[in-house]
Design a protein around this motif. Sequence first.
Motif, PDB file in Angstrom:
ATOM      1  N   VAL A 259       0.855  -1.181   0.000  1.00  0.00           N
ATOM      2  CA  VAL A 259       0.000   0.000   0.000  1.00  0.00           C
ATOM      3  C   VAL A 259       0.893   1.233   0.000  1.00  0.00           C
ATOM      4  O   VAL A 259       1.691   1.439   0.908  1.00  0.00           O
ATOM      5  N   MET A 260       0.762   2.054  -1.041  1.00  0.00           N
ATOM      6  CA  MET A 260       1.570   3.264  -1.176  1.00  0.00           C
ATOM      7  C   MET A 260       0.843   4.486  -0.630  1.00  0.00           C
ATOM      8  O   MET A 260       1.438   5.371  -0.058  1.00  0.00           O
ATOM      9  N   ARG A 261      -0.469   4.530  -0.831  1.00  0.00           N
ATOM     10  CA  ARG A 261      -1.274   5.619  -0.286  1.00  0.00           C
ATOM     11  C   ARG A 261      -2.699   5.115  -0.148  1.00  0.00           C
ATOM     12  O   ARG A 261      -3.138   4.232  -0.872  1.00  0.00           O
ATOM     13  N   GLY A 262      -3.418   5.693   0.811  1.00  0.00           N
ATOM     14  CA  GLY A 262      -4.786   5.244   1.011  1.00  0.00           C
ATOM     15  C   GLY A 262      -5.552   6.134   1.961  1.00  0.00           C
ATOM     16  O   GLY A 262      -5.027   7.128   2.467  1.00  0.00           O
ATOM     17  N   ASP A 263      -6.786   5.762   2.199  1.00  0.00           N
ATOM     18  CA  ASP A 263      -7.659   6.493   3.111  1.00  0.00           C
ATOM     19  C   ASP A 263      -7.114   6.441   4.527  1.00  0.00           C
ATOM     20  O   ASP A 263      -6.460   5.483   4.927  1.00  0.00           O
ATOM     21  N   SER A 264      -7.413   7.471   5.305  1.00  0.00           N
ATOM     22  CA  SER A 264      -6.866   7.562   6.662  1.00  0.00           C
ATOM     23  C   SER A 264      -7.387   6.468   7.586  1.00  0.00           C
ATOM     24  O   SER A 264      -6.717   6.072   8.514  1.00  0.00           O
ATOM     25  N   TRP A 265      -8.598   5.953   7.337  1.00  0.00           N
ATOM     26  CA  TRP A 265      -9.138   4.907   8.217  1.00  0.00           C
ATOM     27  C   TRP A 265      -8.442   3.574   7.983  1.00  0.00           C
ATOM     28  O   TRP A 265      -8.498   2.687   8.813  1.00  0.00           O
ATOM     29  N   GLN A 266      -7.773   3.451   6.844  1.00  0.00           N
ATOM     30  CA  GLN A 266      -7.182   2.183   6.454  1.00  0.00           C
ATOM     31  C   GLN A 266      -5.777   2.021   7.030  1.00  0.00           C
ATOM     32  O   GLN A 266      -4.963   2.917   6.914  1.00  0.00           O
ATOM     33  N   SER A 267      -5.516   0.882   7.649  1.00  0.00           N
ATOM     34  CA  SER A 267      -4.181   0.632   8.196  1.00  0.00           C
ATOM     35  C   SER A 267      -3.524  -0.565   7.502  1.00  0.00           C
ATOM     36  O   SER A 267      -2.689  -1.226   8.076  1.00  0.00           O
ATOM     37  N   TRP A 268      -3.916  -0.825   6.268  1.00  0.00           N
ATOM     38  CA  TRP A 268      -3.333  -1.947   5.544  1.00  0.00           C
ATOM     39  C   TRP A 268      -1.912  -1.634   5.119  1.00  0.00           C
ATOM     40  O   TRP A 268      -1.600  -0.546   4.673  1.00  0.00           O
ATOM     41  N   GLN A 269      -1.058  -2.640   5.253  1.00  0.00           N
ATOM     42  CA  GLN A 269       0.325  -2.530   4.794  1.00  0.00           C
ATOM     43  C   GLN A 269       0.482  -3.203   3.434  1.00  0.00           C
ATOM     44  O   GLN A 269       1.180  -2.701   2.568  1.00  0.00           O
ATOM     45  N   ARG A 270      -0.173  -4.362   3.292  1.00  0.00           N
ATOM     46  CA  ARG A 270      -0.106  -5.119   2.041  1.00  0.00           C
ATOM     47  C   ARG A 270      -1.484  -5.665   1.689  1.00  0.00           C
ATOM     48  O   ARG A 270      -2.320  -5.866   2.550  1.00  0.00           O
ATOM     49  N   VAL A 271      -1.644  -5.943   0.398  1.00  0.00           N
ATOM     50  CA  VAL A 271      -2.834  -6.599  -0.129  1.00  0.00           C
ATOM     51  C   VAL A 271      -2.348  -7.743  -1.005  1.00  0.00           C
ATOM     52  O   VAL A 271      -1.388  -7.585  -1.766  1.00  0.00           O
ATOM     53  N   PHE A 272      -2.996  -8.888  -0.873  1.00  0.00           N
ATOM     54  CA  PHE A 272      -2.650 -10.062  -1.673  1.00  0.00           C
ATOM     55  C   PHE A 272      -3.868 -10.483  -2.485  1.00  0.00           C
ATOM     56  O   PHE A 272      -4.970 -10.568  -1.942  1.00  0.00           O
ATOM     57  N   ILE A 273      -3.653 -10.732  -3.755  1.00  0.00           N
ATOM     58  CA  ILE A 273      -4.709 -11.281  -4.601  1.00  0.00           C
ATOM     59  C   ILE A 273      -4.283 -12.708  -4.924  1.00  0.00           C
ATOM     60  O   ILE A 273      -3.315 -12.935  -5.650  1.00  0.00           O
ATOM     61  N   HIS A 274      -4.987 -13.648  -4.316  1.00  0.00           N
ATOM     62  CA  HIS A 274      -4.624 -15.066  -4.359  1.00  0.00           C
ATOM     63  C   HIS A 274      -5.231 -15.745  -5.579  1.00  0.00           C
ATOM     64  O   HIS A 274      -6.328 -15.407  -6.000  1.00  0.00           O
TER      65      HIS A 274
END
Length: 123
Positions: free
Chosen positions: A22-37
């Motif tokens: 995650v390079m940029r996102g909404d302030s409520w979001q605390s995701w570091q990574r996203v995986f598409i399996h």
Amino acid sequence: LSSGNFNDDRAPRSPLHGAYEVMRGDSWQSWQRVFIHRKGYFITQSAEGRMQDYGLIVDTLRRKLILEQWEPAAITEISYWEDSAGFLLLEGDFFGDSLRLGLRKLPLDELPLLKPEFNWTVD
């Protein structure tokens, strides 16, 4: 045996399959990574390392990710755009919250699990 697909390396994958930072996102979001399996999962990893998975269908014609949440049961759609440099933009309604994320695709072979020094056990 006839396919030679012993470890799933030759199984078909979604064009979006992979790991993303995650390079940029909404302030409520605390995701570091996203995986598409490859087997139909959208997985998020928080900054603390917590993982959350959702059912996933990739609609390449409408450029939508259709996500299924199990508890409470719900389905939502997120639009996506990608570029040739491996960046992915997700935007839409994420189960009642607005979502806008910029993601950078990570080389899978650089993640800890696929490195030669990774150990499954602790001495």
